[in-house]
Write an enzyme that holds these catalytic residues in place. Structure first.
Site, PDB file in Angstrom:
ATOM      1  N   PRO A  24       0.801  -1.182  -0.021  1.00  0.00           N
ATOM      2  CA  PRO A  24      -0.022   0.045   0.038  1.00  0.00           C
ATOM      3  C   PRO A  24       0.863   1.288  -0.086  1.00  0.00           C
ATOM      4  O   PRO A  24       1.129   2.029   1.105  1.00  0.00           O
ATOM      5  CB  PRO A  24      -0.920   0.081   1.124  1.00  0.00           C
ATOM      6  N   GLU A  25       1.278   1.775  -1.263  1.00  0.00           N
ATOM      7  CA  GLU A  25       1.946   2.832  -1.231  1.00  0.00           C
ATOM      8  C   GLU A  25       0.972   3.953  -1.848  1.00  0.00           C
ATOM      9  O   GLU A  25      -0.208   3.638  -1.958  1.00  0.00           O
ATOM     10  CB  GLU A  25       3.241   2.766  -1.963  1.00  0.00           C
ATOM     11  N   LYS A  60      -0.105   8.101   2.084  1.00  0.00           N
ATOM     12  CA  LYS A  60      -0.422   6.982   2.511  1.00  0.00           C
ATOM     13  C   LYS A  60      -1.535   6.943   3.539  1.00  0.00           C
ATOM     14  O   LYS A  60      -2.171   5.803   3.927  1.00  0.00           O
ATOM     15  CB  LYS A  60       0.552   5.937   3.142  1.00  0.00           C
ATOM     16  N   ASN A  69       8.595   0.995   0.206  1.00  0.00           N
ATOM     17  CA  ASN A  69       9.464   0.357  -0.229  1.00  0.00           C
ATOM     18  C   ASN A  69       9.725   0.120  -1.565  1.00  0.00           C
ATOM     19  O   ASN A  69      10.891  -0.247  -2.115  1.00  0.00           O
ATOM     20  CB  ASN A  69       9.760  -0.935   0.462  1.00  0.00           C
ATOM     21  N   ARG A  79      12.120  -3.207   5.981  1.00  0.00           N
ATOM     22  CA  ARG A  79      12.594  -1.932   4.773  1.00  0.00           C
ATOM     23  C   ARG A  79      13.289  -2.938   3.620  1.00  0.00           C
ATOM     24  O   ARG A  79      14.391  -2.755   3.772  1.00  0.00           O
ATOM     25  CB  ARG A  79      13.449  -0.978   5.350  1.00  0.00           C
TER      26      ARG A  79
END
Length: 281
Positions: free
Chosen positions: A2-3, A51, A168, A267
Site C-alpha cells: 500500500p503505497e 498513504k 519500499n 524495509r
C-alpha cells in the site's frame, strides 16, 4: 504494497461506494471511538493524502485511517460474504443501503474534526498525487530531501515528512532509475538528480494510480537471460523490487537485497550492484 498509488485506488473505491449516501450502520472497533454514533450521517467524500485515507462525514467529522503494511478496506454488496479476514481483525464497518465498507487490520483509525485534519497529516511533505501538483510542490519536496544531505537517499525517500506516497517499492525503483544505491547520501547526488527523482516519483505514482498492476518499466519487459530460459515467462513490470538473485533487466547482473534503516521496520531494499553506483549496506 500500500503505497501512494494503491491508497489512492482504495480512496476511489471507498468514495464510489459511500459518498453521497447516509450511513445505515457504523461500527468503529477501537476503544476510544467505540461509542461514536455515525448512523444517519452522510459520507461527503473519501480522499487520500500520501498513504493516509480521509473519510469526511457531514457534521464536520473525518475518519482517518492508515493501512501501513497489512491493513485494507474491502467493499461488499448486500448479502455478499466478507472475506477480508477473521472477524477479530475488523476495525471499522461503514454501511449504507448499497454497500458495506469493512476495514481490516487498520493500525491507525481515529475520528476527528475535519477542521483538525492537520493534526493527522499536517506533518507530511507534499502529496505526490495532489491534484494541485506543480512546480511549487515539487520544489518543496526537493528542498525537504536536501535538508539533511548526510542522510541515505533510500531513507530520505521513505520519510513521509519529505514527500508523501513513497514506500519500499518506489524507493528501490527510483534509486535504480537514478543509477545510485539507496545508501548514497543525498548530498552526494549530482545537482540535477533530486529534482529529477521527485519528478519521476510523481510521474510513476500518477501513471499507476488507476492500474491494477503497478509498473515502473517503460513497457513490460524481461531480460534476455530469462526469455531464453523461460519462453513463456510473464514480462517483468518492476526493474529491481522483488527480483533478488534474478538478472537485472539492463545488464543481467543478479539483483541484490538487503534491509535498510534501524531495523525497527521491515524495509526490504533491492538494487543492481552493476547499474547503481554508491555505497551498499
Amino acid at each position: 504494497m500500500p503505497e501512494g498509488d494503491t491508497v489512492r485506488q482504495a480512496a476511489h473505491r471507498l468514495h464510489t461506494a459511500l459518498a453521497g449516501r447516509p450511513l445505515t450502520h457504523a461500527d468503529l472497533r477501537v476503544p476510544r471511538f467505540a461509542t461514536a454514533d455515525l448512523t444517519g450521517r452522510t459520507v461527503l467524500d473519501v480522499t487520500s493524502y500520501g498513504k493516509h485515507l480521509l473519510t469526511r462525514i457531514d457534521g464536520g467529522l473525518t475518519l482517518h485511517s492508515h493501512l501501513r503494511m497489512d491493513g485494507s478496506w474491502r467493499i461488499y454488496t448486500p448479502g455478499e460474504p466478507w472475506r477480508g479476514g477473521p472477524a477479530h481483525q475488523i476495525r471499522a464497518i461503514l454501511q449504507n443501503t448499497d454497500a458495506t465498507a469493512v476495514g481490516y487490520r487498520l493500525p491507525v483509525l481515529e475520528l476527528l474534526r475535519t477542521a483538525d485534519e492537520a493534526t493527522a497529516i499536517g506533518h507530511l511533505g507534499p502529496d505526490l498525487l495532489s491534484p494541485s501538483w506543480g512546480t511549487a510542490l515539487q520544489d518543496q519536496a526537493v528542498r525537504n530531501l536536501l535538508a539533511a544531505p548526510e542522510r541515505p537517499l533510500g531513507e530520505a525517500l521513505l520519510d513521509q515528512r519529505n514527500l508523501a506516497g513513497i514506500g519500499n517499492v518506489y524507493k528501490s525503483e527510483l534509486c535504480f532509475l537514478a543509477r545510485v544505491t539507496p545508501w548514497l547520501p543525498v548530498g552526494a547526488l549530482a545537482p540535477d538528480v533530486p529534482a529529477r527523482l521527485v519528478a519521476t516519483a510523481h510521474r510513476l505514482l500518477d501513471a499507476n494510480k488507476d492500474r491494477p498492476d503497478r509498473r515502473t518499466t517503460t513497457t513490460p519487459r524481461t531480460s534476455a537471460t530469462t526469455r531464453a530460459a523461460h519462453p513463456t515467462h510473464t514480462p517483468d513490470r518492476l526493474y529491481v523490487y522483488g527480483r533478488e538473485s534474478r538478472p537485472c533487466l539492463r545488464c543481467a547482473t543478479p539483483v541484490r537485497k538487503a534491509d535498510q534503516g534501524d531495523g525497527t521496520r521491515d524495509r526490504p531494499t533491492y538494487w543492481c550492484p552493476n547499474c547503481q553506483s554508491g555505497p551498499t549496506n
